[in-house]
Design a protein around this motif. Sequence first.
Motif, PDB file in Angstrom:
ATOM      1  N   GLY A 197       0.820  -1.200   0.000  1.00  0.00           N
ATOM      2  CA  GLY A 197       0.000   0.000   0.000  1.00  0.00           C
ATOM      3  C   GLY A 197       0.852   1.248   0.000  1.00  0.00           C
ATOM      4  O   GLY A 197       2.051   1.209   0.325  1.00  0.00           O
ATOM      5  N   ALA A 198       0.227   2.361  -0.347  1.00  0.00           N
ATOM      6  CA  ALA A 198       0.933   3.641  -0.436  1.00  0.00           C
ATOM      7  C   ALA A 198       1.584   3.983   0.894  1.00  0.00           C
ATOM      8  O   ALA A 198       0.967   3.851   1.955  1.00  0.00           O
ATOM      9  CB  ALA A 198      -0.038   4.739  -0.846  1.00  0.00           C
ATOM     10  N   ASP A 199       2.837   4.441   0.838  1.00  0.00           N
ATOM     11  CA  ASP A 199       3.543   4.840   2.050  1.00  0.00           C
ATOM     12  C   ASP A 199       3.734   6.351   2.135  1.00  0.00           C
ATOM     13  O   ASP A 199       4.466   6.841   3.000  1.00  0.00           O
ATOM     14  CB  ASP A 199       4.903   4.140   2.143  1.00  0.00           C
ATOM     15  CG  ASP A 199       5.782   4.379   0.924  1.00  0.00           C
ATOM     16  OD1 ASP A 199       5.389   5.181   0.040  1.00  0.00           O
ATOM     17  OD2 ASP A 199       6.860   3.771   0.839  1.00  0.00           O
ATOM     18  N   ASP A 200       3.041   7.096   1.259  1.00  0.00           N
ATOM     19  CA  ASP A 200       3.166   8.550   1.279  1.00  0.00           C
ATOM     20  C   ASP A 200       1.870   9.256   1.674  1.00  0.00           C
ATOM     21  O   ASP A 200       1.808  10.476   1.706  1.00  0.00           O
ATOM     22  CB  ASP A 200       3.633   9.070  -0.084  1.00  0.00           C
ATOM     23  CG  ASP A 200       2.715   8.638  -1.230  1.00  0.00           C
ATOM     24  OD1 ASP A 200       1.741   7.897  -0.975  1.00  0.00           O
ATOM     25  OD2 ASP A 200       2.983   9.036  -2.387  1.00  0.00           O
ATOM     26  N   ALA A 201       0.806   8.486   1.987  1.00  0.00           N
ATOM     27  CA  ALA A 201      -0.442   9.098   2.420  1.00  0.00           C
ATOM     28  C   ALA A 201      -0.294   9.703   3.812  1.00  0.00           C
ATOM     29  O   ALA A 201      -0.895  10.730   4.130  1.00  0.00           O
ATOM     30  CB  ALA A 201      -1.575   8.073   2.411  1.00  0.00           C
ATOM     31  N   ASP A 202       0.499   9.047   4.671  1.00  0.00           N
ATOM     32  CA  ASP A 202       0.817   9.540   6.011  1.00  0.00           C
ATOM     33  C   ASP A 202       2.261   9.141   6.289  1.00  0.00           C
ATOM     34  O   ASP A 202       2.535   8.111   6.913  1.00  0.00           O
ATOM     35  CB  ASP A 202      -0.125   8.934   7.053  1.00  0.00           C
ATOM     36  CG  ASP A 202       0.049   9.536   8.446  1.00  0.00           C
ATOM     37  OD1 ASP A 202       1.168   9.989   8.758  1.00  0.00           O
ATOM     38  OD2 ASP A 202      -0.923   9.537   9.221  1.00  0.00           O
ATOM     39  N   PRO A 203       3.230   9.955   5.819  1.00  0.00           N
ATOM     40  CA  PRO A 203       4.650   9.587   5.946  1.00  0.00           C
ATOM     41  C   PRO A 203       5.084   9.315   7.378  1.00  0.00           C
ATOM     42  O   PRO A 203       5.927   8.432   7.613  1.00  0.00           O
ATOM     43  CB  PRO A 203       5.374  10.808   5.361  1.00  0.00           C
ATOM     44  CG  PRO A 203       4.387  11.425   4.426  1.00  0.00           C
ATOM     45  CD  PRO A 203       3.053  11.226   5.080  1.00  0.00           C
ATOM     46  N   GLY A 204       4.516  10.045   8.330  1.00  0.00           N
ATOM     47  CA  GLY A 204       4.890   9.832   9.727  1.00  0.00           C
ATOM     48  C   GLY A 204       4.501   8.442  10.202  1.00  0.00           C
ATOM     49  O   GLY A 204       5.280   7.756  10.882  1.00  0.00           O
ATOM     50  N   TYR A 205       3.291   8.006   9.848  1.00  0.00           N
ATOM     51  CA  TYR A 205       2.852   6.670  10.257  1.00  0.00           C
ATOM     52  C   TYR A 205       3.658   5.604   9.534  1.00  0.00           C
ATOM     53  O   TYR A 205       4.044   4.587  10.134  1.00  0.00           O
ATOM     54  CB  TYR A 205       1.359   6.487   9.967  1.00  0.00           C
ATOM     55  CG  TYR A 205       0.831   5.167  10.476  1.00  0.00           C
ATOM     56  CD1 TYR A 205       0.595   4.971  11.827  1.00  0.00           C
ATOM     57  CD2 TYR A 205       0.580   4.106   9.608  1.00  0.00           C
ATOM     58  CE1 TYR A 205       0.119   3.750  12.307  1.00  0.00           C
ATOM     59  CE2 TYR A 205       0.099   2.894  10.075  1.00  0.00           C
ATOM     60  CZ  TYR A 205      -0.122   2.724  11.432  1.00  0.00           C
ATOM     61  OH  TYR A 205      -0.580   1.515  11.897  1.00  0.00           O
ATOM     62  N   ALA A 206       3.947   5.812   8.254  1.00  0.00           N
ATOM     63  CA  ALA A 206       4.757   4.855   7.506  1.00  0.00           C
ATOM     64  C   ALA A 206       6.129   4.690   8.153  1.00  0.00           C
ATOM     65  O   ALA A 206       6.658   3.569   8.225  1.00  0.00           O
ATOM     66  CB  ALA A 206       4.894   5.300   6.059  1.00  0.00           C
ATOM     67  N   ALA A 207       6.700   5.793   8.649  1.00  0.00           N
ATOM     68  CA  ALA A 207       7.992   5.718   9.321  1.00  0.00           C
ATOM     69  C   ALA A 207       7.897   4.895  10.600  1.00  0.00           C
ATOM     70  O   ALA A 207       8.810   4.120  10.931  1.00  0.00           O
ATOM     71  CB  ALA A 207       8.501   7.125   9.633  1.00  0.00           C
ATOM     72  N   LEU A 208       6.792   5.025  11.326  1.00  0.00           N
ATOM     73  CA  LEU A 208       6.599   4.223  12.533  1.00  0.00           C
ATOM     74  C   LEU A 208       6.525   2.734  12.201  1.00  0.00           C
ATOM     75  O   LEU A 208       7.048   1.886  12.930  1.00  0.00           O
ATOM     76  CB  LEU A 208       5.323   4.653  13.254  1.00  0.00           C
ATOM     77  CG  LEU A 208       5.323   6.030  13.923  1.00  0.00           C
ATOM     78  CD1 LEU A 208       3.935   6.336  14.495  1.00  0.00           C
ATOM     79  CD2 LEU A 208       6.376   6.085  15.024  1.00  0.00           C
ATOM     80  N   VAL A 209       5.862   2.402  11.095  1.00  0.00           N
ATOM     81  CA  VAL A 209       5.757   0.997  10.686  1.00  0.00           C
ATOM     82  C   VAL A 209       7.131   0.450  10.332  1.00  0.00           C
ATOM     83  O   VAL A 209       7.505  -0.657  10.744  1.00  0.00           O
ATOM     84  CB  VAL A 209       4.782   0.852   9.504  1.00  0.00           C
ATOM     85  CG1 VAL A 209       4.775  -0.584   8.983  1.00  0.00           C
ATOM     86  CG2 VAL A 209       3.375   1.274   9.922  1.00  0.00           C
ATOM     87  N   ARG A 210       7.921   1.216   9.590  1.00  0.00           N
ATOM     88  CA  ARG A 210       9.270   0.777   9.237  1.00  0.00           C
ATOM     89  C   ARG A 210      10.120   0.564  10.489  1.00  0.00           C
ATOM     90  O   ARG A 210      10.850  -0.431  10.603  1.00  0.00           O
ATOM     91  CB  ARG A 210       9.952   1.811   8.337  1.00  0.00           C
ATOM     92  CG  ARG A 210       9.385   1.904   6.946  1.00  0.00           C
ATOM     93  CD  ARG A 210      10.301   2.724   6.045  1.00  0.00           C
ATOM     94  NE  ARG A 210       9.673   2.956   4.739  1.00  0.00           N
ATOM     95  CZ  ARG A 210       8.918   3.994   4.442  1.00  0.00           C
ATOM     96  NH1 ARG A 210       8.676   4.933   5.360  1.00  0.00           N
ATOM     97  NH2 ARG A 210       8.388   4.121   3.242  1.00  0.00           N
TER      98      ARG A 210
END
Length: 359
Positions: A197-210
Amino acid sequence: MDVRFLVPANIHHNSGGNVYNAKLADAMRAQGVDVEILAVDGSWPDSTAKERRRLGSLVGAWEQKTAIEAATISIVDGLVACGVPDEIEYAAAAGQHVFVLLHMPSISHADGEQRALRAAAGVICTSSWAADAIKDRYGIVSSRVALPGTDAAPVAAGSDPPHIVAVAALLPNKDQLLTVAALAGLQDIAWTASLVGADDADPGYAALVRTAIASQGMEGRVRLTGQLAGQTLENEWNRADLSLLVSRAETFGLVVTESLAHGIPVIVREGTGAVEALGLASKGNGKPGSEATALPGTAVELPGPDTSHPAMLAAVIRRWLAEPGLRSSWRAAALAARDRLPQWDATARNVIEYLKRIR
């Protein structure tokens, strides 16, 4: 009949709402309806006065409908509609036919949503869950449910060890942090996973997942693919043996029926609209005389909006991984479901009939 379909221009990732809107428009065109899709600017449901005025002009809020315009119908996506109740009320007063297509009831703009839904000529809900929600919240009982259709898809080959997919934009509501935490407790068993899924819709949350994946040392087992489409997405489906959709809130969950179209069973969160999607194919698609069949997956009770209950999800996945009989029964139910899934042409016929009747 001409239809002007007004959709939000600010949703760029491959959301279920965007997919539904596009598929519905295509299916209506195939049945002879002239459909024009217009993406309207605005940070919907928030917008500027200029953006609201433009929306009002598009739905004819400022002018009485003429005889020539009488065949034109506007459908406004619910994300937009809840931000422009004044304009929809003005359009109704001017005799315009403005319908609202509701995907997910609004939490932040409930007052505006209630006014827009009450002023609209009709309300189309994409799930029974959404229709029940606006009935409970606003007392609206006359909406039409138009369940999403499903595109035919090849049966997934699967993988060894089993491969798990979670197809959704990386967003807090989709709760990928819960998925990662659950998988972290299963590292003693063989499996791989992809968060698609897109990782740029909420970059902050995507960073937390990584960060969560890295902190558990799972970079070699859990892959973030970003948003996929076409053959690249199809390749990911082909690898999959199990699909997860554990969103905190979900109106229907198109990814559930997309998974089942590939013969892939699904785990969903209890209490969300995804339960309807999972159970749809096990009930003969609601056809009279059809018999219920085995559920192609399960719904898991996951209390609380945070990630403090990963063990409950992990326990279900562990059982699926450890019990070949369970994997076989879920797979068989998913394969059986493929022929009972609703199609987009049926969705379009449903909507067209409603528009004609209400108009």
